[in-house]
Design a protein around this motif. Structure first.
Motif, PDB file in Angstrom:
ATOM      1  N   GLN A 151      10.123 -54.276 -16.203  1.00 35.87           N
ATOM      2  CA  GLN A 151      11.156 -55.314 -16.146  1.00 35.87           C
ATOM      3  C   GLN A 151      12.488 -54.822 -15.590  1.00 35.87           C
ATOM      4  OE1 GLN A 151       9.963 -53.765 -18.818  1.00 35.87           O
ATOM      5  NE2 GLN A 151      11.314 -53.877 -20.612  1.00 35.87           N
ATOM      6  N   TYR A 152      12.683 -53.506 -15.565  1.00 39.40           N
ATOM      7  CA  TYR A 152      13.972 -52.963 -15.144  1.00 39.40           C
ATOM      8  C   TYR A 152      14.032 -52.726 -13.636  1.00 39.40           C
ATOM      9  CZ  TYR A 152      14.727 -52.150 -20.120  1.00 39.40           C
ATOM     10  OH  TYR A 152      14.858 -52.317 -21.480  1.00 39.40           O
ATOM     11  N   ASP A 153      15.257 -52.646 -13.126  1.00 37.40           N
ATOM     12  CA  ASP A 153      15.490 -52.236 -11.738  1.00 37.40           C
ATOM     13  C   ASP A 153      15.664 -50.719 -11.711  1.00 37.40           C
ATOM     14  OD1 ASP A 153      15.580 -54.895 -10.719  1.00 37.40           O
ATOM     15  OD2 ASP A 153      17.660 -55.075 -11.404  1.00 37.40           O
ATOM     16  N   TYR A 154      15.252 -50.106 -10.598  1.00 38.28           N
ATOM     17  CA  TYR A 154      15.324 -48.651 -10.473  1.00 38.28           C
ATOM     18  C   TYR A 154      15.854 -48.239  -9.106  1.00 38.28           C
ATOM     19  CZ  TYR A 154      12.199 -48.770 -14.517  1.00 38.28           C
ATOM     20  OH  TYR A 154      11.652 -49.015 -15.756  1.00 38.28           O
ATOM     21  N   ILE A 155      16.573 -47.125  -9.088  1.00 37.69           N
ATOM     22  CA  ILE A 155      16.925 -46.441  -7.842  1.00 37.69           C
ATOM     23  C   ILE A 155      16.377 -45.032  -7.942  1.00 37.69           C
ATOM     24  CG2 ILE A 155      18.763 -45.497  -6.409  1.00 37.69           C
ATOM     25  CD1 ILE A 155      20.528 -47.808  -7.227  1.00 37.69           C
ATOM     26  N   TYR A 156      15.518 -44.667  -7.012  1.00 39.19           N
ATOM     27  CA  TYR A 156      14.965 -43.309  -6.952  1.00 39.19           C
ATOM     28  C   TYR A 156      15.674 -42.546  -5.846  1.00 39.19           C
ATOM     29  CZ  TYR A 156      11.696 -39.410  -6.688  1.00 39.19           C
ATOM     30  OH  TYR A 156      11.143 -38.157  -6.693  1.00 39.19           O
TER      31      TYR A 156
END
Length: 275
Positions: A30-35
């Motif tokens: 459900q979360y947004d991510y930046i890799y």
């Protein structure tokens, strides 16, 4: 202080952190991510403590600048050589709420549950092994567990050059497994203390005596992150929920996209960034 929610940042010096990211995204979709992969300055494993700390801090600050309030160091070397300094030296200077977590503690907190003999093996990069971070952390939670370590300098190049499935990998994997088991034949649990190593897990198991358990970090870190967010609602509220992921690299996007696809079993479109 702004209350605007932002993605969770996931950092690695290269590609291995994608194995951790994959498990985090699976557990918490459900979360947004930046890799962010600092592929231009890889490897971190052979670098001095101060260099790893400086590089890691620069990448953490980059993710903070992109809005992230919570950053996961999905890299054992960065967790071993930089995490404590960042937590104790740098985060207290910030006016806004920021948190940085690593991958060593989630493993150390549970590894003793898996062993019956009380003998655990750690396989990692030279930097992780030399730091003795796993020995120190495991001793805090399981003082009766004896830890044996083996540095595996060839394993990351094998993975990043897409040679991990070929016969050339067999020699190096068997060599390091034999070295580890020669230290103690009663080792019954091995933790893969490098995020690249899950891609080698089938060959690792083939080289081990029967009954030896192999533990990968990804699921443990994902479970630990879920627990952390449950226990810290003030942090959880600052994590945006759109189910989106963005990828950044300090190196060629074409190279990153190709190799990242191997780790994630999916098509990846990254953006290049300078640090």
């Amino acid at each position: 202080m702004t209350d605007k929610a932002a993605p969770i940042g996931v950092f690695d010096s290269g590609y291995g952190g994608l194995t951790v990211f994959s498990e985090i995204r699976k557990k918490l979709p459900q979360y947004d991510y930046i890799y962010l992969g600092d592929n231009a300055r890889v490897p971190y494993g052979t670098r001095a403590f101060e260099t790893v700390y400086r590089y890691t801090l620069e990448c953490v600050e980059q993710l903070f600048g992109m809005g992230c309030r919570l950053v996961i160091l999905a890299c054992n070397t960065a967790s071993a050589k930089a995490l404590r300094s960042i937590q104790q030296r740098d985060l207290p200077k910030l006016k806004e709420l920021r948190r940085v977590l690593g991958v060593i503690r989630p493993t150390a907190e549970v590894i003793g549950v898996y062993t019956v003999t009380g003998k655990v093996g750690i396989m990692g990069t030279q930097g992780t092994v030399t730091s003795n971070s796993y020995k120190l952390e495991i001793a805090k939670f399981f003082p009766g567990v004896e830890v044996f370590q083996e540095a595996c300098p060839m394993w990351v190049p094998l993975v990043e050059n897409n040679e991990f499935a070929g016969p050339g990998a067999d020699y190096f994997i068997k060599k390091n497994i034999d070295h580890l088991m020669a230290q103690c034949s009663e080792i019954d649990t091995i933790a893969l203390a490098c995020t690249h190593y899950p891609l080698l897990i089938d060959k690792i198991r083939d080289c081990l005596p029967g009954g030896v358990r192999v533990v990968s970090q990804g699921p443990l870190v994902a479970e630990s992150l879920q627990d952390y967010l449950n226990r810290h609602p003030e942090i959880e509220a600052l994590c945006s929920k759109g189910g989106e992921s963005r990828f950044f690299t300090t190196e060629s996007t074409d190279s990153f996209n190709e190799k990242a696809g191997i780790f994630l079993h999916d098509t990846v479109f990254s953006e290049q960034i300078e640090i």
